[in-house]
Design an enzyme around this catalytic site. Structure first.
Site: not given
Ligand code: BG6
Length: 485
Positions: A152, A182, A186, A220, A244, A340
């Site tokens: 992505k 990704h 999970k 986050e 996501h 964030k």
């Molecule tokens: C990524 C984003 O795809 O996913 C990031 O580009 C983000 O900005 C991250 O921090 C979050 O992934 P995870 O697995 O830490 O929740």
């Protein structure tokens, strides 16, 4: 599970000198290869622009960076046997033909199966060139199978995603293409389907009759780290919501698929996207973090981050309300929220059930902030909680919320990393947890109107749950309740 990889395939990482390769891909492939018998282990060819580098120099770079960036100590012997390097210089046709020759040579010298994975770990602006060159060099097919993995972001809006799909399909069939998100790797996300369709308990409740609202929160506490150059051109809608959070939404809202086959599942997910009503301006709030504190430590504002324009209007927070206009969900708001520099890292789906039609216990039970709810925690502390009301013992008569809970960490060994699961799926040819062309296009079509006329940015101090303006786009009156509870 890895014993299923029973041939010696070739894994080509295009863009192998970048962060993703050292931080995620090579550590994941290293772990993955552990359970594979030595004579069946895949080989990896790292491809990057540096023409001075050779196999040995590349192995040393990965050895050092995997340790520094991912804390993974890769065994030197494994590297010597498994990892190779090929330069593509500036990415011209000749270099890609040289790559094709190297692939063929490795397949011969290493006695490989002829099956190939090309993983594009590249900045998205380079996807089109690399896909074209791979196709022109004949690397879109082989004696075995050839699969293309694309990271992505897949496109920046509806038009660019459609154009990229057209280009991909010029050289590769859709069944060869694995678009990675990704989040789909999970364990807790994969378990959503099992939870919903292997249990009869919740399915009868999973609809507009019993559900009041659904909240999907990915919070986050980190800022944008060293990714200002990318992030300032992306923002939270492109970086998190379009992929996501929308994946979590479609898995939560989809109908039972006809089978557990990839296409049947994808089909139901796409139907959800097609049923979402256009998102109005009142349904979205954009925010950006100002200076503040995380864990008691001062952190700079987004605009002060490296490689971010000092007057940037890029959103680091999005809250929105979506309405799915179908028989199951008509009238049930779905609230999405991500940001964030929020107070903590938590990803959660909260299904809020309706109050009983009559409350005998006013003002105790359903006048409280928590009607029955199912809380699915994607991370950290992965698990499920069912919230229900109970009477506290004795007097005075009081009703409080309690939880039934299940935690992965209490029941099972630690799960493999998302990338490990997804890379294994690519080798096994299981596209269930990948993103199909029509999903990605439907998702961009939904959000492109907002990108074209974005709402004004509301600032929030780092360490808060987002701007005040977003409070109305949540089922919980206290901002961040869904994340914090
Ligand atoms: C990524 C984003 O795809 O996913 C990031 O580009 C983000 O900005 C991250 O921090 C979050 O992934 P995870 O697995 O830490 O929740």
């Amino acid at each position: 599970m890895n014993q299923w990889v029973n041939r010696r395939d070739l894994f080509v990482i295009v863009g192998a000198s970048g962060d993703l390769a050292s931080r995620k891909l090579l550590p994941a492939l290293y772990r993955l290869s552990h359970d594979v018998p030595a004579d069946k282990r895949f080989r990896i060819l790292g491809v990057a622009t540096d023409s001075e580098r050779n196999d040995e120099a590349f192995r040393q770079k990965i050895l050092k960076e995997a340790d520094e960036l991912a804390g993974v100590k890769i065994d030197q012997k494994w590297l010597d046997e498994t990892l190779f390097y090929q330069s593509i210089g500036h990415g011209g046709p000749d270099e890609y033909h040289a790559l094709a020759a190297r692939v063929a040579a490795l397949e011969k010298s290493q006695q490989l199966s002829g099956n190939r994975v090309f993983y594009l770990a590249l900045p998205p602006t380079i996807f089109p060139l690399s896909i074209t060159r791979l196709g022109e060099a004949g690397l879109n097919q082989s004696d075995g199978w050839t699969r293309l993995v694309i990271e992505k972001p897949f496109g920046r809006d509806a038009e660019s995603a459609e154009a990229l799909n057209r280009l991909v399909h010029k050289y590769f069939e859709e069944k060869q293409v694995y678009r990675i998100d990704h989040y789909l790797g999970k364990e807790t996300v994969q378990n959503l389907l099992v939870f919903r369709f292997a249990n009869s308990l919740f399915e009868p409740l999973w609809n507009r009759d019993r559900v009041e609202s659904v909240e999907i929160v990915v919070a986050e506490s980190l800022g944008i780290e060293h990714r200002g150059r990318y992030y300032d051109t992306a923002g939270a809608l492109r970086d998190m919501i379009q992929n996501h959070l929308t994946q979590l939404l479609t898995l939560t809202a989809m109908e039972p698929p006809a089978s557990f086959e990839a296409d049947a599942i994808q089909h139901e997910k796409v139907k959800v996207l097609k049923s979402i009503r256009p998102i109005g301006p009142g349904d979205v709030v954009f925010g950006q973090y100002a200076r503040g504190e995380i864990d008691g430590k001062p952190v700079p504002s987004y605009r002060q981050e490296p490689d971010v324009a000092p007057d940037s209007h890029t959103e680091t927070f999005v809250a929105m309300r979506l309405r799915i206009s179908n028989w199951r969900w008509q009238g049930v708001p779905f609230y999405l929220r991500t940001g964030k520099r929020l107070p903590s890292r938590v990803s959660r789906i909260l299904v809020n059930f309706r109050c009983p039609p009559v409350s005998l216990f006013q003002p105790f039970a359903c006048s409280s902030l928590h009607p029955n709810a199912l809380m699915i925690t994607i991370q950290p502390d992965e698990g499920f909680d069912v919230q229900f009301e109970v009477k506290t013992p004795g007097l005075p008569f009081r009703v409080v919320t309690q939880n039934l809970h299940f935690r992965y960490s209490e029941a099972f060994e630690p799960s493999p990393e998302a990338y490990e699961t997804l890379l294994l799926d690519v080798l096994l040819g299981d596209a269930t947890q990948f993103v199909r062309d029509d999903w990605v296009e439907a998702s961009w079509r939904l959000y492109t109107p907002i990108l074209e006329t974005p709402p004004t940015i509301a600032l929030y101090p780092a360490g808060n749950w987002g701007p005040k303006e977003a409070e109305r786009l949540s089922a919980s009156p206290l901002l961040g309740n869904a994340a914090a509870s």
